[in-house]
Design a protein around this motif. Sequence first.
Motif, PDB file in Angstrom:
ATOM      1  N   TYR A  87      45.076  40.248  43.702  1.00 48.85           N
ATOM      2  CA  TYR A  87      46.109  41.158  43.199  1.00 48.85           C
ATOM      3  C   TYR A  87      46.097  41.201  41.675  1.00 48.85           C
ATOM      4  O   TYR A  87      46.047  42.251  41.079  1.00 48.85           O
ATOM      5  N   LEU A  88      46.154  40.033  41.074  1.00 42.91           N
ATOM      6  CA  LEU A  88      46.191  39.983  39.614  1.00 42.91           C
ATOM      7  C   LEU A  88      45.840  38.584  39.147  1.00 42.91           C
ATOM      8  O   LEU A  88      46.364  37.610  39.671  1.00 42.91           O
ATOM      9  N   TYR A  89      44.960  38.520  38.209  1.00 45.99           N
ATOM     10  CA  TYR A  89      44.779  37.233  37.548  1.00 45.99           C
ATOM     11  C   TYR A  89      44.291  37.430  36.122  1.00 45.99           C
ATOM     12  O   TYR A  89      43.731  38.446  35.762  1.00 45.99           O
ATOM     13  N   ARG A  90      44.553  36.432  35.329  1.00 43.26           N
ATOM     14  CA  ARG A  90      44.298  36.482  33.902  1.00 43.26           C
ATOM     15  C   ARG A  90      43.047  35.681  33.622  1.00 43.26           C
ATOM     16  O   ARG A  90      42.870  34.575  34.109  1.00 43.26           O
ATOM     17  N   ARG A  91      42.153  36.303  32.860  1.00 40.04           N
ATOM     18  CA  ARG A  91      40.937  35.582  32.523  1.00 40.04           C
ATOM     19  C   ARG A  91      40.789  35.561  31.017  1.00 40.04           C
ATOM     20  O   ARG A  91      40.879  36.598  30.376  1.00 40.04           O
ATOM     21  N   GLU A  92      40.581  34.388  30.481  1.00 46.52           N
ATOM     22  CA  GLU A  92      40.368  34.314  29.038  1.00 46.52           C
ATOM     23  C   GLU A  92      38.897  34.074  28.779  1.00 46.52           C
ATOM     24  O   GLU A  92      38.308  33.127  29.306  1.00 46.52           O
ATOM     25  N   LEU A  93      38.295  34.973  28.007  1.00 43.65           N
ATOM     26  CA  LEU A  93      36.878  34.819  27.712  1.00 43.65           C
ATOM     27  C   LEU A  93      36.701  33.835  26.567  1.00 43.65           C
ATOM     28  O   LEU A  93      37.655  33.527  25.836  1.00 43.65           O
ATOM     29  N   SER A  94      35.481  33.347  26.414  1.00 37.94           N
ATOM     30  CA  SER A  94      35.227  32.360  25.365  1.00 37.94           C
ATOM     31  C   SER A  94      35.494  32.969  23.983  1.00 37.94           C
ATOM     32  O   SER A  94      35.829  32.262  23.041  1.00 37.94           O
ATOM     33  N   SER A  95      35.379  34.304  23.884  1.00 39.20           N
ATOM     34  CA  SER A  95      35.641  34.956  22.599  1.00 39.20           C
ATOM     35  C   SER A  95      37.134  35.074  22.315  1.00 39.20           C
ATOM     36  O   SER A  95      37.536  35.605  21.285  1.00 39.20           O
ATOM     37  N   GLY A  96      37.958  34.637  23.274  1.00 40.69           N
ATOM     38  CA  GLY A  96      39.402  34.721  23.080  1.00 40.69           C
ATOM     39  C   GLY A  96      39.991  36.004  23.651  1.00 40.69           C
ATOM     40  O   GLY A  96      41.210  36.184  23.688  1.00 40.69           O
ATOM     41  N   ARG A  97      39.103  36.910  24.084  1.00 40.44           N
ATOM     42  CA  ARG A  97      39.571  38.160  24.662  1.00 40.44           C
ATOM     43  C   ARG A  97      40.212  37.858  26.014  1.00 40.44           C
ATOM     44  O   ARG A  97      39.692  37.066  26.785  1.00 40.44           O
ATOM     45  N   VAL A  98      41.365  38.478  26.283  1.00 35.73           N
ATOM     46  CA  VAL A  98      42.034  38.235  27.554  1.00 35.73           C
ATOM     47  C   VAL A  98      41.824  39.420  28.479  1.00 35.73           C
ATOM     48  O   VAL A  98      42.013  40.573  28.093  1.00 35.73           O
ATOM     49  N   LEU A  99      41.372  39.151  29.681  1.00 40.31           N
ATOM     50  CA  LEU A  99      41.119  40.217  30.651  1.00 40.31           C
ATOM     51  C   LEU A  99      42.063  40.081  31.830  1.00 40.31           C
ATOM     52  O   LEU A  99      42.275  38.974  32.322  1.00 40.31           O
ATOM     53  N   TRP A 100      42.651  41.181  32.247  1.00 37.11           N
ATOM     54  CA  TRP A 100      43.431  41.171  33.483  1.00 37.11           C
ATOM     55  C   TRP A 100      42.578  41.754  34.577  1.00 37.11           C
ATOM     56  O   TRP A 100      42.029  42.827  34.436  1.00 37.11           O
ATOM     57  N   ARG A 101      42.469  41.062  35.687  1.00 37.39           N
ATOM     58  CA  ARG A 101      41.642  41.511  36.788  1.00 37.39           C
ATOM     59  C   ARG A 101      42.498  41.601  38.055  1.00 37.39           C
ATOM     60  O   ARG A 101      43.597  41.071  38.100  1.00 37.39           O
ATOM     61  N   GLY A 102      41.934  42.234  39.075  1.00 36.92           N
ATOM     62  CA  GLY A 102      42.654  42.355  40.334  1.00 36.92           C
ATOM     63  C   GLY A 102      43.150  43.785  40.516  1.00 36.92           C
ATOM     64  O   GLY A 102      43.165  44.577  39.583  1.00 36.92           O
ATOM     65  N   THR A 103      43.565  44.068  41.739  1.00 40.28           N
ATOM     66  CA  THR A 103      43.964  45.432  42.080  1.00 40.28           C
ATOM     67  C   THR A 103      45.035  45.990  41.163  1.00 40.28           C
ATOM     68  O   THR A 103      44.984  47.142  40.751  1.00 40.28           O
ATOM     69  N   LEU A 104      46.025  45.155  40.834  1.00 38.85           N
ATOM     70  CA  LEU A 104      47.141  45.666  40.040  1.00 38.85           C
ATOM     71  C   LEU A 104      46.730  46.026  38.622  1.00 38.85           C
ATOM     72  O   LEU A 104      47.466  46.705  37.907  1.00 38.85           O
ATOM     73  N   ALA A 105      45.532  45.584  38.203  1.00 41.61           N
ATOM     74  CA  ALA A 105      45.048  45.943  36.885  1.00 41.61           C
ATOM     75  C   ALA A 105      43.880  46.928  37.002  1.00 41.61           C
ATOM     76  O   ALA A 105      43.175  47.177  36.037  1.00 41.61           O
ATOM     77  N   ASP A 106      43.682  47.462  38.188  1.00 33.82           N
ATOM     78  CA  ASP A 106      42.523  48.309  38.457  1.00 33.82           C
ATOM     79  C   ASP A 106      42.918  49.779  38.296  1.00 33.82           C
ATOM     80  O   ASP A 106      43.732  50.307  39.053  1.00 33.82           O
ATOM     81  N   ALA A 107      42.337  50.431  37.311  1.00 31.33           N
ATOM     82  CA  ALA A 107      42.695  51.829  37.029  1.00 31.33           C
ATOM     83  C   ALA A 107      42.375  52.738  38.226  1.00 31.33           C
ATOM     84  O   ALA A 107      43.107  53.691  38.503  1.00 31.33           O
ATOM     85  N   ASP A 108      41.280  52.422  38.929  1.00 30.49           N
ATOM     86  CA  ASP A 108      40.907  53.239  40.095  1.00 30.49           C
ATOM     87  C   ASP A 108      41.996  53.184  41.172  1.00 30.49           C
ATOM     88  O   ASP A 108      42.275  54.156  41.846  1.00 30.49           O
ATOM     89  N   TRP A 109      42.579  51.982  41.299  1.00 27.33           N
ATOM     90  CA  TRP A 109      43.640  51.825  42.289  1.00 27.33           C
ATOM     91  C   TRP A 109      44.852  52.680  41.925  1.00 27.33           C
ATOM     92  O   TRP A 109      45.402  53.391  42.751  1.00 27.33           O
ATOM     93  N   TRP A 110      45.250  52.636  40.674  1.00 25.70           N
ATOM     94  CA  TRP A 110      46.435  53.404  40.272  1.00 25.70           C
ATOM     95  C   TRP A 110      46.179  54.893  40.349  1.00 25.70           C
ATOM     96  O   TRP A 110      47.083  55.669  40.672  1.00 25.70           O
ATOM     97  N   ASN A 111      44.923  55.275  40.068  1.00 22.61           N
ATOM     98  CA  ASN A 111      44.563  56.684  40.251  1.00 22.61           C
ATOM     99  C   ASN A 111      44.729  57.080  41.715  1.00 22.61           C
ATOM    100  O   ASN A 111      45.263  58.149  42.039  1.00 22.61           O
ATOM    101  N   ALA A 112      44.310  56.182  42.614  1.00 24.57           N
ATOM    102  CA  ALA A 112      44.431  56.456  44.050  1.00 24.57           C
ATOM    103  C   ALA A 112      45.895  56.524  44.466  1.00 24.57           C
ATOM    104  O   ALA A 112      46.283  57.374  45.273  1.00 24.57           O
ATOM    105  N   VAL A 113      46.719  55.628  43.907  1.00 22.00           N
ATOM    106  CA  VAL A 113      48.144  55.651  44.239  1.00 22.00           C
ATOM    107  C   VAL A 113      48.750  56.989  43.807  1.00 22.00           C
ATOM    108  O   VAL A 113      49.453  57.655  44.574  1.00 22.00           O
ATOM    109  N   TRP A 114      48.419  57.392  42.609  1.00 22.12           N
ATOM    110  CA  TRP A 114      48.938  58.649  42.074  1.00 22.12           C
ATOM    111  C   TRP A 114      48.485  59.829  42.950  1.00 22.12           C
ATOM    112  O   TRP A 114      49.279  60.701  43.303  1.00 22.12           O
TER     113      TRP A 114
END
Lengths: 425, 326
Positions: free
Chosen positions: B74-101
Amino acid sequence: MVKRLNRLAYFAAGGALFASLAVPASAVEVTIVSGDTGTAVQNFKDLVKPWEDETGNTAKIVPMPSSTTDQFGQYRLWLAAGNADVDLYQTDVIWAPQLADHFVDLSDAAKDVIDDYFPSIIQSQTVDGKLVAMPIFTDAPALYYRKDLLDKYGKEPPKTWTELAETAKEIQDGERADGNADMWGYVWQGNAYEGLTCDALEWVKSYGGGQIVEPDGTISINNPKAAAAVEEAASWINTISPEGVLAYMEEEARGVWQTGNAVFMRNWPYAYALGNDDSSPIKGEFDVTTLPAGPDGGSPAATLGGWNVAVSKYSKHQEAAVSLAMYLAGPEAQKERALKQTNLPTLVALYDDPEIAEQQPIIPRWKEVFLNAVPRPSAPTKGKYNEVSSLFWSAVHNTLAGDGTAAENLEILEIDLEDLKGSGW
Amino acid sequence: MTETSSALPPATGGGRERSLEDQRRRAAFWFLVPMLVMLFCVAAWPLLRSIYFSFTDTTLDNLYGGKWIGFDNYLYRRELSSGRVLWRGTLADADWWNAVWNTVRFSIISVSIETVLGLLVALVLNARFVGRGIVRAAILIPWAIPTIVSARMWGLMFNDQFGIINDMLLKLGLIDHKIAWTANIDTAMIAVLIVDIWKTTPFMALLCLAGLQMIPRDIYEAAKVDGVNPVKVFFRVTLPLVRPALMVAVIFRMLDALRIFDLIYVLTPNSAATKTMSIISRENMIDFNKFAYGSAQSTLLFTIIALFVILYIWLGRVDLGGKDAR
């Protein structure tokens, strides 16, 4: 005599694997699923007749939609469920790494004949030393062009994409002025599916823009040459290609072409025999050449396609299924398919067959093309290939449909691919 | 006889009555058991299992070997070694929200239009005219055709080169060039809506007609005698009385529309303009071998539909028991 021995060798090879089991030879029905493009399904009965006569078994074909993307979903579902109703699967060249676990290793059955095939094709179907499927035909697309129309306007078959667009536009406008309002310059496969990945890989590669993901796993798609290639393709929509190509697959493109309403078409060799069918209005009016090249000394590129047969691990008639697979991949069936459906053989020797050369001249000419064909990145991306392909065709389809520029979409694609790749493919 | 019955203390009589009631209740329960077991097997178990899968890393090739990974699908937070933070999972998936819309837009537009059209058709069918039986049967044809067939059929009619729709519109002078209905991102959704409305209006009409037929005729006769104008009759009499039936019809259609799959899968495959929640979850489960991720999406789809229905019943005070309808 040699031919007969050869044929026997294929049967023997098929049976040898299971001979030790000493199962009483009772007639069984072997079921094969196959996509339905062109006339392959109609011709199937005639094709397997010799095998049925020889073995006493029967073969039944289950036709599937022609979209390889649709087929794959269904096959994966059946295989995951261990479905025993299907014995043989006709598989796309890109599927081997993804489905290898579900298929029987054919290397023993094929060991006597394996050297007759093109090594690169056998390689593509070998996963971790296991021969997943037997190649029944290979594929590399052609640029189909109307000889009569090119002659009428004094044009040569185009060598570059720019030439293609110019020639297509001129002939299309001329023909429309002459009264054929339905005329289009160029039809191809623009629907959002695996076929668009093939088409777009050719544009990108011919522009020198790499092959999406390189064999070593590097993501190379975000570069100016690739963007220029996709941008050029987008400029065809509504100028030389109908907007509808964005929903075309192989058969839709052939529909427009074979009714005589297109100057050029990009399609696989199977369309050659169909276009020369007695019922075809363009019979004898067209020829094929290699796809055009990109600018500045780029070279033409053709995406490697091809189909194979694989024996399901869950089949209850594996012995018969292996025998049928070997027959379908054998010289007799390949020649029949080459003559009737212009499917390119995977057996080296058939390219020198005089009968094939005479009836289907495209085949000997295509040997070079497919030897240099560019593979889709299914090998480096392994189990994630489908998603890679889907991301790629979506980025291209968006660009073609006018949703963002190529440069923008490829930039996002690169990020998406990097995320998908994670720590490695 | 009388003696015996009067001799019995009242409490005992009540007890016997209660035990009869109990017996009936128990019988009813045993009659219901097969259905409950069946429902559990075909509805509850797959649903629970799919919810369970959404918390694992199951793949289609390995259905029984998934490990529990919590909410990561559903959702999880990933911190890359560069310090960049990535949100992953369906709730952060643009394709999913496009489908919901896409799904919500499709459902609201199609159900609204179908309700209005269905009511109009029902009003016509409710009137007495010659050949009403045949017209009633004929109007159901689009609903009777399997979706896959109507999708293919409309796909051909929408074809940009030889489709009949373009041909008719061209001849009528409404358009000046052939439109690629299913290919163009601007018209793909319209094409899907047209087919769905064509297909489902008869169903709506049928449910509305059933509602209309429950309204007593004498109300109309009284209105006629009083000389009330027909528009007023419709808004003051027909609509309030048909409302309970209409609300139930809308909820059925809405449930259907929110999980639409087959029509879109056949008519506009893979088009981002029409991908719905069920399409995208199938794609992940099967095409991409991400069974758990797809399960998470179908669980969300289930949650969204459930929330929507609860909200609708609560806000609309829909009477599913049928008490008000009489």
